[in-house]
Design a protein around this motif. Sequence first.
Motif, short mmCIF file in Angstrom:
data_model
loop_
_atom_site.label_atom_id
_atom_site.label_comp_id
_atom_site.label_asym_id
_atom_site.label_seq_id
_atom_site.Cartn_x
_atom_site.Cartn_y
_atom_site.Cartn_z
N GLY A 1 7.19 -11.80 17.26
CA GLY A 1 7.64 -11.95 15.88
C GLY A 1 6.55 -12.46 14.97
O GLY A 1 6.41 -12.01 13.83
N LEU A 2 5.76 -13.40 15.48
CA LEU A 2 4.64 -13.92 14.69
C LEU A 2 3.61 -12.83 14.42
O LEU A 2 3.08 -12.72 13.31
N ALA A 3 3.35 -12.02 15.42
CA ALA A 3 2.40 -10.92 15.23
C ALA A 3 2.92 -9.91 14.20
O ALA A 3 2.16 -9.42 13.36
N ALA A 4 4.22 -9.62 14.26
CA ALA A 4 4.81 -8.69 13.30
C ALA A 4 4.74 -9.26 11.88
O ALA A 4 4.46 -8.54 10.91
N LEU A 5 4.99 -10.57 11.76
CA LEU A 5 4.91 -11.22 10.44
C LEU A 5 3.49 -11.18 9.89
O LEU A 5 3.28 -10.89 8.70
N LEU A 6 2.53 -11.44 10.73
CA LEU A 6 1.13 -11.37 10.29
C LEU A 6 0.75 -9.96 9.89
O LEU A 6 0.04 -9.75 8.90
N ALA A 7 1.23 -8.97 10.65
CA ALA A 7 0.95 -7.57 10.31
C ALA A 7 1.58 -7.20 8.97
O ALA A 7 0.97 -6.51 8.15
N LEU A 8 2.81 -7.68 8.74
CA LEU A 8 3.49 -7.41 7.46
C LEU A 8 2.75 -8.06 6.31
O LEU A 8 2.58 -7.45 5.24
N LEU A 9 2.31 -9.30 6.51
CA LEU A 9 1.55 -9.99 5.47
C LEU A 9 0.25 -9.27 5.18
O LEU A 9 -0.14 -9.10 4.00
N PHE A 10 -0.43 -8.84 6.21
CA PHE A 10 -1.69 -8.12 6.03
C PHE A 10 -1.46 -6.80 5.29
O PHE A 10 -2.23 -6.42 4.39
N THR A 11 -0.37 -6.10 5.64
CA THR A 11 -0.06 -4.84 4.96
C THR A 11 0.25 -5.08 3.49
O THR A 11 -0.19 -4.32 2.62
N TRP A 12 1.00 -6.15 3.21
CA TRP A 12 1.33 -6.46 1.82
C TRP A 12 0.08 -6.77 1.01
O TRP A 12 -0.07 -6.33 -0.14
N ILE A 13 -0.85 -7.50 1.61
CA ILE A 13 -2.10 -7.81 0.93
C ILE A 13 -2.88 -6.53 0.65
O ILE A 13 -3.44 -6.33 -0.44
N GLN A 14 -2.90 -5.63 1.64
CA GLN A 14 -3.62 -4.37 1.45
C GLN A 14 -2.98 -3.53 0.35
O GLN A 14 -3.68 -2.94 -0.49
N VAL A 15 -1.64 -3.45 0.35
CA VAL A 15 -0.94 -2.66 -0.68
C VAL A 15 -1.18 -3.25 -2.06
O VAL A 15 -1.42 -2.53 -3.04
N THR A 16 -1.10 -4.58 -2.16
CA THR A 16 -1.35 -5.23 -3.45
C THR A 16 -2.76 -4.97 -3.94
O THR A 16 -2.98 -4.66 -5.12
N GLN A 17 -3.71 -5.09 -3.04
CA GLN A 17 -5.10 -4.85 -3.42
C GLN A 17 -5.31 -3.40 -3.81
O GLN A 17 -6.02 -3.11 -4.79
N ALA A 18 -4.68 -2.48 -3.07
CA ALA A 18 -4.81 -1.06 -3.41
C ALA A 18 -4.18 -0.77 -4.77
O ALA A 18 -4.72 0.03 -5.55
N GLY A 19 -3.03 -1.42 -5.05
CA GLY A 19 -2.40 -1.24 -6.36
C GLY A 19 -3.29 -1.73 -7.49
O GLY A 19 -3.39 -1.07 -8.54
N LYS A 20 -3.94 -2.88 -7.29
CA LYS A 20 -4.83 -3.40 -8.31
C LYS A 20 -6.03 -2.47 -8.52
O LYS A 20 -6.43 -2.20 -9.66
N GLU A 21 -6.58 -2.00 -7.41
CA GLU A 21 -7.72 -1.08 -7.53
C GLU A 21 -7.32 0.22 -8.21
O GLU A 21 -8.09 0.77 -9.01
N LEU A 22 -6.11 0.72 -7.91
CA LEU A 22 -5.64 1.93 -8.55
C LEU A 22 -5.45 1.72 -10.05
O LEU A 22 -5.82 2.58 -10.86
N ALA A 23 -4.88 0.57 -10.42
CA ALA A 23 -4.69 0.27 -11.84
C ALA A 23 -6.03 0.18 -12.57
O ALA A 23 -6.18 0.67 -13.69
N ILE A 24 -7.00 -0.47 -11.92
CA ILE A 24 -8.34 -0.56 -12.52
C ILE A 24 -8.96 0.81 -12.67
O ILE A 24 -9.59 1.13 -13.69
N SER A 25 -8.78 1.64 -11.64
CA SER A 25 -9.34 2.99 -11.69
C SER A 25 -8.70 3.81 -12.81
O SER A 25 -9.39 4.50 -13.57
N GLU A 26 -7.36 3.72 -12.91
CA GLU A 26 -6.67 4.46 -13.97
C GLU A 26 -7.09 3.95 -15.34
O GLU A 26 -7.27 4.74 -16.28
N ARG A 27 -7.23 2.62 -15.46
CA ARG A 27 -7.67 2.05 -16.73
C ARG A 27 -9.05 2.56 -17.11
O ARG A 27 -9.31 2.89 -18.28
N GLY A 28 -9.93 2.64 -16.11
CA GLY A 28 -11.26 3.14 -16.36
C GLY A 28 -11.26 4.61 -16.76
O GLY A 28 -12.00 5.03 -17.65
N GLN A 29 -10.39 5.41 -16.11
CA GLN A 29 -10.29 6.82 -16.47
C GLN A 29 -9.79 7.00 -17.89
O GLN A 29 -10.30 7.84 -18.65
N ILE A 30 -8.77 6.22 -18.27
CA ILE A 30 -8.23 6.34 -19.63
C ILE A 30 -9.28 5.92 -20.65
O ILE A 30 -9.43 6.55 -21.71
#
Length: 233
Positions: free
Chosen positions: A65-94
Amino acid sequence: MAIHAHVGCHEKVTWNPRLGRRRRIARQRAERIRRRRRDNRLSAAGPTDTGRVRWAELLAASLPGLAALLALLFTWIQVTQAGKELAISERGQITSRFNAAVSNLGAASADVRLGGIYALEQIMRDSAPDQPAVVSVLSAYARHNAPVRVEDARKAPVLPGDEPRPLSADLQAVMTVLGNRRPDRDRGVQIDLSRTALPGLELSGYPGLFPLRGVDLREADLRPCLRSAVSRC
């Protein structure tokens, strides 16, 4: 009762039953004491060992369970970071699209200017936060390219039989884009067409809704508008 035995030649040994019974009792008592001490040590050490085993079992059970929680936290961090990078990229394109479109407004070719105007319209549709900037740029373009001249201001009003000269294609495109915008995205920005000459502005594409409602038209030349849609100007 004493038992006598002869050992050797003339040595006499006497066996006392009471002494033997006392020794047996002493040995039994010592054995009971040793057992009691051993039991006490086991009972004192038992709970500690059991607690350690239980903690080990609990830790082993919680590891997945602890491993699954860490994996979920890591995935959430990656998704959040990817969302920020996508927003920055879109902002730059506009931003790049906006700069290119504004640059096209200063081109000598009318076709390039039209492309810049409609590119700004697309940016306004794709990005609501950029609509105020687009509205301000297009308004400034109209004021700069069609200012009211002194001689035009002194002209007599357009008579019913007169046909105004058609508005240039780029200025008509600017008015079309501004008329088709969503006013709820203006964020308080007012279209400023003061002292702008727009004779021949075509309003037929906006039945029932004048596209310049709420626009600053102070000292603007809209004589055809005054003739065709005076009730809505």
